[in-house]
Design an enzyme around this catalytic site. Structure first.
Site, mmCIF file in Angstrom:
data_model
loop_
_atom_site.group_PDB
_atom_site.id
_atom_site.type_symbol
_atom_site.label_atom_id
_atom_site.label_comp_id
_atom_site.label_asym_id
_atom_site.label_seq_id
_atom_site.Cartn_x
_atom_site.Cartn_y
_atom_site.Cartn_z
ATOM 1 N N HIS A 13 0.962 -1.290 0.058
ATOM 2 C CA HIS A 13 -0.006 0.034 -0.098
ATOM 3 C C HIS A 13 0.875 1.255 0.055
ATOM 4 C CE1 HIS A 13 -3.733 2.319 1.567
ATOM 5 N NE2 HIS A 13 -2.479 3.250 1.071
ATOM 6 N N HIS A 15 1.327 5.434 -1.830
ATOM 7 C CA HIS A 15 1.152 6.635 -2.532
ATOM 8 C C HIS A 15 2.420 7.236 -3.081
ATOM 9 C CE1 HIS A 15 -2.972 6.802 -0.927
ATOM 10 N NE2 HIS A 15 -2.374 6.233 0.294
ATOM 11 N N LEU A 16 2.492 6.978 -4.614
ATOM 12 C CA LEU A 16 3.575 7.681 -5.422
ATOM 13 C C LEU A 16 3.451 8.843 -5.799
ATOM 14 C CD1 LEU A 16 5.241 4.481 -7.142
ATOM 15 C CD2 LEU A 16 6.165 5.951 -5.077
ATOM 16 N N ARG A 17 2.026 9.491 -5.869
ATOM 17 C CA ARG A 17 1.898 10.681 -6.569
ATOM 18 C C ARG A 17 2.219 10.739 -7.963
ATOM 19 N NH1 ARG A 17 -1.070 10.810 -2.109
ATOM 20 N NH2 ARG A 17 -0.216 11.775 -0.294
ATOM 21 N N LYS A 99 -9.343 -0.402 -5.829
ATOM 22 C CA LYS A 99 -9.417 0.277 -4.370
ATOM 23 C C LYS A 99 -10.784 0.910 -4.545
ATOM 24 C CE LYS A 99 -7.686 2.434 -0.825
ATOM 25 N NZ LYS A 99 -6.637 2.548 -0.045
ATOM 26 N N HIS A 136 -10.315 1.296 1.877
ATOM 27 C CA HIS A 136 -10.287 2.516 2.848
ATOM 28 C C HIS A 136 -11.668 2.198 3.940
ATOM 29 C CE1 HIS A 136 -8.582 6.416 4.574
ATOM 30 N NE2 HIS A 136 -9.747 6.341 5.052
ATOM 31 N N HIS A 174 -4.506 -0.569 6.035
ATOM 32 C CA HIS A 174 -4.201 0.315 7.227
ATOM 33 C C HIS A 174 -5.220 -0.053 8.298
ATOM 34 C CE1 HIS A 174 -6.639 2.817 4.924
ATOM 35 N NE2 HIS A 174 -5.796 3.362 4.147
ATOM 36 N N LEU A 219 -4.908 9.396 8.017
ATOM 37 C CA LEU A 219 -6.192 8.678 8.188
ATOM 38 C C LEU A 219 -5.930 7.235 7.620
ATOM 39 C CD1 LEU A 219 -8.680 11.326 6.550
ATOM 40 C CD2 LEU A 219 -8.411 10.579 8.876
ATOM 41 N N ASP A 247 1.500 2.726 3.501
ATOM 42 C CA ASP A 247 0.650 3.917 3.432
ATOM 43 C C ASP A 247 1.475 5.068 3.296
ATOM 44 O OD1 ASP A 247 -1.731 5.409 2.845
ATOM 45 O OD2 ASP A 247 -2.203 5.287 4.979
#
Ligand code: NCD
Ligand code: ZN
Length: 344
Positions: A13, A15-17, A99, A136, A174, A219, A247
């Site tokens: 999990h 986030h690479l943007r 997702k 999520h 998460h 979050l 995350d």
């Protein structure tokens, strides 16, 4: 133990943007992890296999030379994703999951699902084809206390979902509560959960230690100590249902240190080292390899990695901030402090 050698881990999990932000953070992950499940919450979100293919190409183009890293792509579920997109996912070979962000739950989730009933046909196709739904798991009703949103989501959304689709592969992403751990533990082998390093290491006091600490705000929000202990117990249990998902979620310093700061902790700079700390504190370093390197691959039906990495038990100083977007810096977890392990 001074050196710990383990099979190269994966991050399930991340986030690479995109663009310059991605180029700034990608090397941190790629140096440690062989593969990562890349979250689709870009602006606009990654909603089709075609968009995922283009995003994957941008990631591969941004990889530093000589680093072997495979991005595992995901799609962002919306109210109107057609079932045929799931067929395209299955056929793609590079998109590995879809997702679910409840609309408004977190960063860039406005396009998320307003009511899962609108996705019935698509979810049915996922169940039939074995495409995992990554969740999520928080309700967005502002009337629900923020610390209860995961538990309320499990009762109100996830348990009914699994009654309707009992064979659906579901990853509760998460996990932050005892209720989340019990939901995963008590589900079938199609139900799994990822655990972040920061939720294993910190409880909610960390958000308010001596003053408000925006860099510890993410979050789902950190929970009380009893929940943290339940997460650690699950992580070190040896159960293949729980595996590593950082995350890691970069936001520029200016977007964190402001009157209404973004949610997200950046942890990729010490992405495996922080877990080593958490497992060592629990006296369970021998359980780290299964959690970090085996169980996620097994769940996703992918081969386990064969290369090894080594960590040395020596303090790693964490800078106050990292390069990010020009003069706008990135403040990593533990900024100005140290982590007990370092990558060889
Ligand atoms: C994530 C982000 O910034 O994209 N933030 C976070 O606090 N974890 C979104 C998410 O995973 O919820
Ligand atoms: Zn995330």
């Amino acid at each position: 133990m001074q050196t710990l050698t383990l099979t190269r881990p994966d991050d399930w999990h991340l986030h690479l943007r995109d663009g310059a932000a991605m180029a700034a953070v990608l090397p941190d992950t790629a140096r440690r992890f062989a593969r990562a499940i890349v979250m689709p919450n870009l602006k606009p979100p990654v909603t089709t296999v075609a968009l995922a293919a283009a995003y994957r190409d941008r990631i591969l183009a941004a990889l530093p030379a000589g680093i072997d890293f495979t991005p595992l792509m995901t799609l962002y579920l919306t109210d109107n994703m057609p079932p045929a997109e799931v067929d395209a996912v299955k056929a793609s070979g590079f998109v590995h999951a879809i997702k679910l962000y409840p609309a408004g739950a977190t960063t860039n989730s406005d396009a998320g699902v307003s009511d899962l009933k609108k996705c019935t046909a698509t979810v049915a196709r996922m169940e039939r084809l074995g495409v995992p739904l990554l969740v999520h798991g928080e309700v967005t009703d502002p009337a629900v206390d923020i610390f209860d949103r995961e538990a309320v989501f499990i009762d109100g959304v996830l348990l009914p979902l699994l009654r309707d689709f009992p064979a659906l592969k579901v990853v509760l992403e998460h996990v932050t509560t005892r209720e989340g751990i019990e939901f995963v533990r008590d589900g079938g082998m199609n139900v799994a959960g990822t655990l972040t390093a920061h939720h294993l290491l910190l409880n909610r006091n960390a958000i308010f230690a001596g003053g408000i600490r925006p860099h510890n705000y993410c979050l789902p929000v950190l929970k009380r100590e009893t929940h943290r202990q339940a997460l650690v117990a699950a992580a070190i249990s040896g159960s293949p249902k729980f595996f590593l998902g950082t995350d890691s979620a970069p936001h520029a310093q200016s977007a964190k240190e402001t009157a209404c700061g973004c949610a997200g902790c950046y942890t990729a700079h010490a992405g495996i080292e922080l877990y080593a700390e958490a497992f060592e504190a629990a006296g369970a370093l021998d359980r780290l390899e299964g959690f970090a390197s085996f169980y996620g691959a097994d769940y996703y039906g992918l081969p386990r990695n064969t290369e090894k990495i080594s960590l040395r038990r020596e303090a790693l100083a964490i800078p106050l901030s990292l390069d990010y977007l020009g003069s706008d810096r990135l403040v990593p977890l533990r900024a100005g402090e140290s982590v007990a392990w370092r990558l060889e």
